[in-house]
Design a protein around this motif. Structure first.
Motif, PDB file in Angstrom:
ATOM      1  N   THR A  74      16.991 -23.982 -34.786  1.00 29.31           N
ATOM      2  CA  THR A  74      17.144 -22.600 -34.319  1.00 29.31           C
ATOM      3  C   THR A  74      16.171 -21.639 -34.982  1.00 29.31           C
ATOM      4  OG1 THR A  74      18.838 -22.377 -36.005  1.00 29.31           O
ATOM      5  CG2 THR A  74      19.599 -22.776 -33.743  1.00 29.31           C
ATOM      6  N   LEU A  75      15.578 -22.057 -36.102  1.00 31.99           N
ATOM      7  CA  LEU A  75      14.779 -21.140 -36.909  1.00 31.99           C
ATOM      8  C   LEU A  75      13.474 -20.735 -36.218  1.00 31.99           C
ATOM      9  CD1 LEU A  75      14.942 -19.802 -39.698  1.00 31.99           C
ATOM     10  CD2 LEU A  75      13.567 -21.671 -40.591  1.00 31.99           C
ATOM     11  N   ARG A  76      13.229 -19.419 -36.169  1.00 32.24           N
ATOM     12  CA  ARG A  76      11.998 -18.921 -35.539  1.00 32.24           C
ATOM     13  C   ARG A  76      11.105 -18.210 -36.558  1.00 32.24           C
ATOM     14  NH1 ARG A  76      12.664 -21.931 -32.774  1.00 32.24           N
ATOM     15  NH2 ARG A  76      13.792 -22.127 -30.834  1.00 32.24           N
ATOM     16  N   GLU A  77      11.735 -17.561 -37.539  1.00 32.55           N
ATOM     17  CA  GLU A  77      10.937 -16.776 -38.484  1.00 32.55           C
ATOM     18  C   GLU A  77      11.439 -16.945 -39.917  1.00 32.55           C
ATOM     19  OE1 GLU A  77      10.658 -12.576 -37.721  1.00 32.55           O
ATOM     20  OE2 GLU A  77       9.367 -12.250 -39.471  1.00 32.55           O
ATOM     21  N   LEU A  78      10.478 -17.032 -40.822  1.00 30.14           N
ATOM     22  CA  LEU A  78      10.796 -17.102 -42.240  1.00 30.14           C
ATOM     23  C   LEU A  78      10.214 -15.856 -42.909  1.00 30.14           C
ATOM     24  CD1 LEU A  78      11.906 -19.549 -44.176  1.00 30.14           C
ATOM     25  CD2 LEU A  78       9.578 -19.462 -45.010  1.00 30.14           C
ATOM     26  N   ILE A  79      11.083 -15.061 -43.555  1.00 30.12           N
ATOM     27  CA  ILE A  79      10.611 -13.868 -44.251  1.00 30.12           C
ATOM     28  C   ILE A  79      10.564 -14.178 -45.744  1.00 30.12           C
ATOM     29  CG2 ILE A  79      11.056 -11.431 -44.740  1.00 30.12           C
ATOM     30  CD1 ILE A  79      12.827 -11.404 -42.196  1.00 30.12           C
ATOM     31  N   ILE A  80       9.387 -14.125 -46.328  1.00 30.73           N
ATOM     32  CA  ILE A  80       9.289 -14.426 -47.764  1.00 30.73           C
ATOM     33  C   ILE A  80       9.414 -13.110 -48.532  1.00 30.73           C
ATOM     34  CG2 ILE A  80       7.932 -15.520 -49.576  1.00 30.73           C
ATOM     35  CD1 ILE A  80       6.510 -17.101 -47.354  1.00 30.73           C
ATOM     36  N   ALA A  81      10.527 -12.977 -49.244  1.00 34.17           N
ATOM     37  CA  ALA A  81      10.828 -11.701 -49.922  1.00 34.17           C
ATOM     38  C   ALA A  81      10.784 -11.850 -51.438  1.00 34.17           C
ATOM     39  CB  ALA A  81      12.188 -11.178 -49.461  1.00 34.17           C
ATOM     40  N   THR A  82       9.833 -12.646 -51.934  1.00 32.99           N
ATOM     41  CA  THR A  82       9.647 -12.707 -53.390  1.00 32.99           C
ATOM     42  C   THR A  82       9.043 -11.382 -53.842  1.00 32.99           C
ATOM     43  OG1 THR A  82       7.525 -13.763 -52.987  1.00 32.99           O
ATOM     44  CG2 THR A  82       9.347 -15.211 -53.554  1.00 32.99           C
ATOM     45  N   ASN A  83       9.170 -11.069 -55.134  1.00 37.50           N
ATOM     46  CA  ASN A  83       8.661  -9.793 -55.640  1.00 37.50           C
ATOM     47  C   ASN A  83       7.136  -9.711 -55.503  1.00 37.50           C
ATOM     48  OD1 ASN A  83      11.080  -8.524 -56.567  1.00 37.50           O
ATOM     49  ND2 ASN A  83      11.147 -10.053 -58.195  1.00 37.50           N
ATOM     50  N   PRO A  84       6.598  -8.505 -55.331  1.00 35.67           N
ATOM     51  CA  PRO A  84       5.146  -8.386 -55.193  1.00 35.67           C
ATOM     52  C   PRO A  84       4.419  -8.468 -56.532  1.00 35.67           C
ATOM     53  CG  PRO A  84       6.170  -6.235 -54.976  1.00 35.67           C
ATOM     54  CD  PRO A  84       7.281  -7.219 -55.148  1.00 35.67           C
ATOM     55  N   SER A  85       4.784  -9.474 -57.349  1.00 40.14           N
ATOM     56  CA  SER A  85       4.093  -9.698 -58.626  1.00 40.14           C
ATOM     57  C   SER A  85       3.093 -10.826 -58.412  1.00 40.14           C
ATOM     58  CB  SER A  85       5.114 -10.113 -59.681  1.00 40.14           C
ATOM     59  OG  SER A  85       5.749 -11.310 -59.282  1.00 40.14           O
ATOM     60  N   VAL A  86       2.266 -11.056 -59.419  1.00 39.09           N
ATOM     61  CA  VAL A  86       1.313 -12.161 -59.363  1.00 39.09           C
ATOM     62  C   VAL A  86       2.051 -13.470 -59.060  1.00 39.09           C
ATOM     63  CG1 VAL A  86      -0.045 -13.623 -60.894  1.00 39.09           C
ATOM     64  CG2 VAL A  86      -0.499 -11.178 -60.798  1.00 39.09           C
ATOM     65  N   GLU A  87       3.178 -13.695 -59.750  1.00 35.83           N
ATOM     66  CA  GLU A  87       3.932 -14.940 -59.583  1.00 35.83           C
ATOM     67  C   GLU A  87       4.624 -14.981 -58.221  1.00 35.83           C
ATOM     68  OE1 GLU A  87       4.100 -12.958 -62.210  1.00 35.83           O
ATOM     69  OE2 GLU A  87       3.136 -14.185 -63.754  1.00 35.83           O
ATOM     70  N   GLY A  88       5.189 -13.840 -57.819  1.00 37.74           N
ATOM     71  CA  GLY A  88       5.866 -13.772 -56.531  1.00 37.74           C
ATOM     72  C   GLY A  88       4.899 -14.031 -55.382  1.00 37.74           C
ATOM     73  N   ASN A  89       3.686 -13.478 -55.507  1.00 38.63           N
ATOM     74  CA  ASN A  89       2.676 -13.684 -54.466  1.00 38.63           C
ATOM     75  C   ASN A  89       2.231 -15.139 -54.407  1.00 38.63           C
ATOM     76  OD1 ASN A  89       2.765 -10.992 -53.867  1.00 38.63           O
ATOM     77  ND2 ASN A  89       0.943 -10.454 -55.046  1.00 38.63           N
ATOM     78  N   ALA A  90       1.988 -15.729 -55.592  1.00 37.79           N
ATOM     79  CA  ALA A  90       1.550 -17.127 -55.626  1.00 37.79           C
ATOM     80  C   ALA A  90       2.635 -18.016 -55.020  1.00 37.79           C
ATOM     81  CB  ALA A  90       1.232 -17.557 -57.052  1.00 37.79           C
ATOM     82  N   THR A  91       3.884 -17.728 -55.321  1.00 33.27           N
ATOM     83  CA  THR A  91       4.983 -18.516 -54.770  1.00 33.27           C
ATOM     84  C   THR A  91       5.024 -18.379 -53.248  1.00 33.27           C
ATOM     85  OG1 THR A  91       6.195 -18.059 -56.810  1.00 33.27           O
ATOM     86  CG2 THR A  91       7.451 -18.992 -54.990  1.00 33.27           C
ATOM     87  N   ALA A  92       4.766 -17.171 -52.762  1.00 34.68           N
ATOM     88  CA  ALA A  92       4.741 -16.949 -51.313  1.00 34.68           C
ATOM     89  C   ALA A  92       3.643 -17.788 -50.663  1.00 34.68           C
ATOM     90  CB  ALA A  92       4.532 -15.467 -51.015  1.00 34.68           C
ATOM     91  N   HIS A  93       2.449 -17.801 -51.279  1.00 31.07           N
ATOM     92  CA  HIS A  93       1.360 -18.630 -50.742  1.00 31.07           C
ATOM     93  C   HIS A  93       1.774 -20.095 -50.718  1.00 31.07           C
ATOM     94  CE1 HIS A  93      -1.282 -15.257 -50.788  1.00 31.07           C
ATOM     95  NE2 HIS A  93      -1.397 -15.190 -52.090  1.00 31.07           N
ATOM     96  N   TYR A  94       2.429 -20.515 -51.797  1.00 30.34           N
ATOM     97  CA  TYR A  94       2.843 -21.911 -51.914  1.00 30.34           C
ATOM     98  C   TYR A  94       3.791 -22.276 -50.775  1.00 30.34           C
ATOM     99  CZ  TYR A  94       4.208 -26.278 -54.183  1.00 30.34           C
ATOM    100  OH  TYR A  94       4.421 -27.601 -54.468  1.00 30.34           O
ATOM    101  N   ILE A  95       4.768 -21.410 -50.516  1.00 31.04           N
ATOM    102  CA  ILE A  95       5.739 -21.659 -49.452  1.00 31.04           C
ATOM    103  C   ILE A  95       5.033 -21.684 -48.098  1.00 31.04           C
ATOM    104  CG2 ILE A  95       7.744 -20.691 -48.250  1.00 31.04           C
ATOM    105  CD1 ILE A  95       8.655 -19.594 -50.982  1.00 31.04           C
ATOM    106  N   GLY A  96       4.067 -20.790 -47.941  1.00 31.59           N
ATOM    107  CA  GLY A  96       3.309 -20.740 -46.700  1.00 31.59           C
ATOM    108  C   GLY A  96       2.654 -22.078 -46.392  1.00 31.59           C
ATOM    109  N   ARG A  97       2.052 -22.673 -47.415  1.00 27.94           N
ATOM    110  CA  ARG A  97       1.394 -23.969 -47.200  1.00 27.94           C
ATOM    111  C   ARG A  97       2.411 -25.070 -46.997  1.00 27.94           C
ATOM    112  NH1 ARG A  97      -4.058 -24.292 -48.960  1.00 27.94           N
ATOM    113  NH2 ARG A  97      -3.761 -26.519 -49.333  1.00 27.94           N
ATOM    114  N   LEU A  98       3.513 -24.980 -47.742  1.00 27.10           N
ATOM    115  CA  LEU A  98       4.557 -26.001 -47.683  1.00 27.10           C
ATOM    116  C   LEU A  98       5.135 -26.124 -46.279  1.00 27.10           C
ATOM    117  CD1 LEU A  98       6.244 -27.766 -49.759  1.00 27.10           C
ATOM    118  CD2 LEU A  98       7.911 -25.908 -49.734  1.00 27.10           C
ATOM    119  N   LEU A  99       5.227 -25.003 -45.586  1.00 27.38           N
ATOM    120  CA  LEU A  99       5.917 -25.000 -44.289  1.00 27.38           C
ATOM    121  C   LEU A  99       4.963 -24.833 -43.119  1.00 27.38           C
ATOM    122  CD1 LEU A  99       8.945 -22.757 -45.298  1.00 27.38           C
ATOM    123  CD2 LEU A  99       8.786 -25.252 -45.291  1.00 27.38           C
TER     124      LEU A  99
END
Lengths: 200, 388
Positions: free
Chosen positions: A134-159
């Motif tokens: 059912t999933l259509r959209e994933l919203i990555i709401a990690t904090n806008p810190s260096v670590e939060g951004n890197a984690t968001a990139h990581y998830i982006g590649r993962l999925l």
């Protein structure tokens, strides 16, 4: 200082956001209460500690007595919001904008703090996303810190290999009600880069 | 040249507490040319440092803030009141702790309002420093020249400073992964996205800077050397096309196997080089072929061009801080420097001997207000300042 007072003060001062002075005030406050209050306080803490757990699916806090309120049938299963901590869910909920599901990472990638991909709930996230029909959209709401951004990139590649999944990231920029003159330069530069068309 | 449109920045008051040899000092300054004179070790350079601390949140001499605290004390504080050509501003920079159970903390105020981001404070008071250490920018390794660039660009563009802070943090994270030998391409790709975001912005600004800096720099080299010398400045980024975020990230990805081998991030703005070379001969480096005198000329031209650049970018005449430089200059360079003083706004000098500036002071008295202070150590070793 009285050793008893000292001990209680130290315990309270170890709590987040409480300094030694406040801790001593709180300790002395307890002393002035009747024993009934103290017992209710202790029981309340104990009940909280024993009966609040993390949801096995999404990681949100839930009572052992009830199913997770964020995984229930009244939530929209086409949108999933990824957050760092269970407490972030309450922040998002207070906006009333998100009616979908959640996934708590239990931290962010940070080699300096010894947190790697295997320390987060990334494997579970991948499984959840891949199995969902059912999933259509994933919203990555990690904090806008260096670590939060890197984690968001990581998830982006993962999925990235999930067909038809829209990946999005919370916008960063000027705070509502703020004045441009006093905003920090990085927020201004982010909001310039992520500017949006004027709706008329 | 000084144009009518440039705003004149003037320091009006310096107030210190527990700063180096000054337990307490409040000094009103009214001159356009201000001289602090006194014996070595009297504390005259500390007064320049205090102004630098309010300008850059750091001294130009030491790396550690605790070195600035008077011996035996727990904190220092500096207040500088200045007029920036439009309004009067009061900057307050303090560092230290109230008692020994606390950690040292920094406190920055603008007009008594707390500033939590360094980037919002740095550069509010525009200054350019001439110090004997300037020669090291030319003569030491590439790190010194990057530092020169970073300090200058941070004072002009808060976004540059913030990008640099974040870049360094991600770089540290990446180094740790490399040292641990974590071989996870997607983990690196995630970090590299962030490195590329900040790195490309920094690279773009550096490139712009070197392009605009070229003309005033070459002009001053000619002026100082009476056209005997000619040098150019080139920016050699470690990632070609790194001004673009995507090519920056691609270069990092391409180099990852090698990085893993040597356990270091070998590409990026932390490896960029700034090179001085003869015109049209980019392969010859100044350090290897120039004489001591030529190096001094370049160091002086570099700083003069910095002044011109800051002036052009901000529309303000920065406050010039000159630490004991005059004694070190030969007659040609001194003449060029004194000529340059006609182009500037307020200047604060330290010198062991005012006499050697006498000719210049006499000449300038007709045009601008000259103020001379004598800095002396009292019997307890604390400094005192007297107007002459």
């Amino acid at each position: 200082m009285l050793p008893e007072l000292n001990q209680v003060t130290s315990l309270i001062a170890a709590l987040p956001g409480i300094g030694r002075k406040s801790a001593q005030r709180i300790a002395l406050h307890f002393l002035k209460q009747d024993v009934g209050y103290l017992n209710r306080f202790i029981e309340g803490l104990q009940d909280f500690y024993e009966n609040v757990v993390c949801c096995e699916t999404c990681g949100a806090l839930r009572s052992v007595r009830e199913p997770c309120e964020f995984c229930g049938p009244n939530r929209d299963p086409s949108v999933l919001c990824v957050v760092e901590q269970p407490s972030d869910i309450y922040a998002i909920e207070s906006s009333g904008e998100h009616h979908g599901l959640y996934h708590v990472l239990m931290g962010v990638l940070s080699p300096l703090d010894g947190v790697g991909p295997e320390d987060l709930t990334l494997r579970q996230l991948k499984e959840r996303v891949m199995q969902s029909t059912t999933l259509r959209e994933l919203i990555i709401a990690t904090n806008p810190s260096v670590e939060g951004n890197a984690t968001a990139h990581y998830i982006g590649r993962l999925l990235s290999d999930k067909p038809g999944l829209k990946l999005s990231r919370l916008a960063s920029g000027l705070a509502l009600g703020s004045q441009l003159e006093f905003a920090d330069s990085q927020s201004i530069s982010l909001s310039l880069r992520a500017r949006v068309p004027l709706e008329t | 040249m000084k144009s009518a449109g440039d705003l004149f920045v003037r320091v009006r008051e310096i107030a210190l507490e527990n700063f180096r040899v000054f337990p307490k000092l409040q000094l009103a300054v009214s001159g356009d040319l201000v001289f602090f004179t006194g014996a070595n070790g009297s504390g005259k350079t500390s007064l320049l440092e205090a102004v630098a601390v309010c300008s850059m949140v750091r001294s130009f001499r030491t790396v550690s803030d605790s070195d600035l605290i008077t011996w035996d004390q727990n904190y220092y504080s500096v207040d500088v009141i200045f007029h920036d050509g439009q309004q009067e501003l009061r900057l307050h920079a303090a560092y230290g702790r109230h008692d020994t159970t606390q950690n040292n903390q920094r406190r920055l105020l603008i007009n008594k309002e707390k500033v939590s981001r360094l980037a919002a404070f740095i550069g509010r008071l525009p200054t350019v420093i001439f110090s004997p250490d300037d020669l090291e920018i030319i003569d030491s390794g590439p790190g010194e020249r990057r530092r020169f660039l970073d300090i200058l660009l941070s004072s002009l563009y808060p976004a540059y400073f913030e990008a640099l802070q974040q870049y360094n943090r991600v770089l540290k994270q990446r180094s740790l992964l490399l040292r641990r030998g974590v071989n996870d391409a997607s983990y690196f790709a995630a970090l590299d996205c962030e490195l590329a975001l900040h790195g490309s912005l920094i690279q773009e600004k550096r490139q712009q800077f070197v392009t605009n800096y070229q003309a005033p720099f070459e002009r001053y080299v000619q002026q100082i050397s009476h056209s005997r010398d000619a040098w150019q400045l080139s920016y050699r980024p470690s990632i070609v096309d790194g001004g673009d975020r995507h090519s920056y990230a691609a270069a990092l990805a391409k180099n990852l196997p090698h990085d893993l081998k040597v356990k270091m991030t070998l590409r990026g703005i932390h490896r960029d080089r700034l090179v001085f070379h003869p015109p049209q001969r980019p392969n010859l480096e100044l350090q290897q072929i120039a004489s001591q005198g030529q190096k001094r000329t370049v160091a002086l031209a570099l700083k003069m061009a910095q002044y011109a650049y800051v002036k052009e970018q901000t529309g303000k005449l920065p406050v010039l801080l000159v630490d004991d430089v005059l004694n070190e200059l030969d007659i040609n360079r001194r003449q060029a420097f004194i000529g340059f003083l006609h182009e500037i706004g307020q200047a604060i000098f330290t010198t062991t001997d005012v006499a050697e500036m006498e000719g210049f002071i006499k000449e300038r008295r007709a045009h601008s207000r000259v103020e001379v202070f004598r800095v002396e150590k009292n019997s307890v070793g604390h400094a005192e300042v007297h107007a002459l």
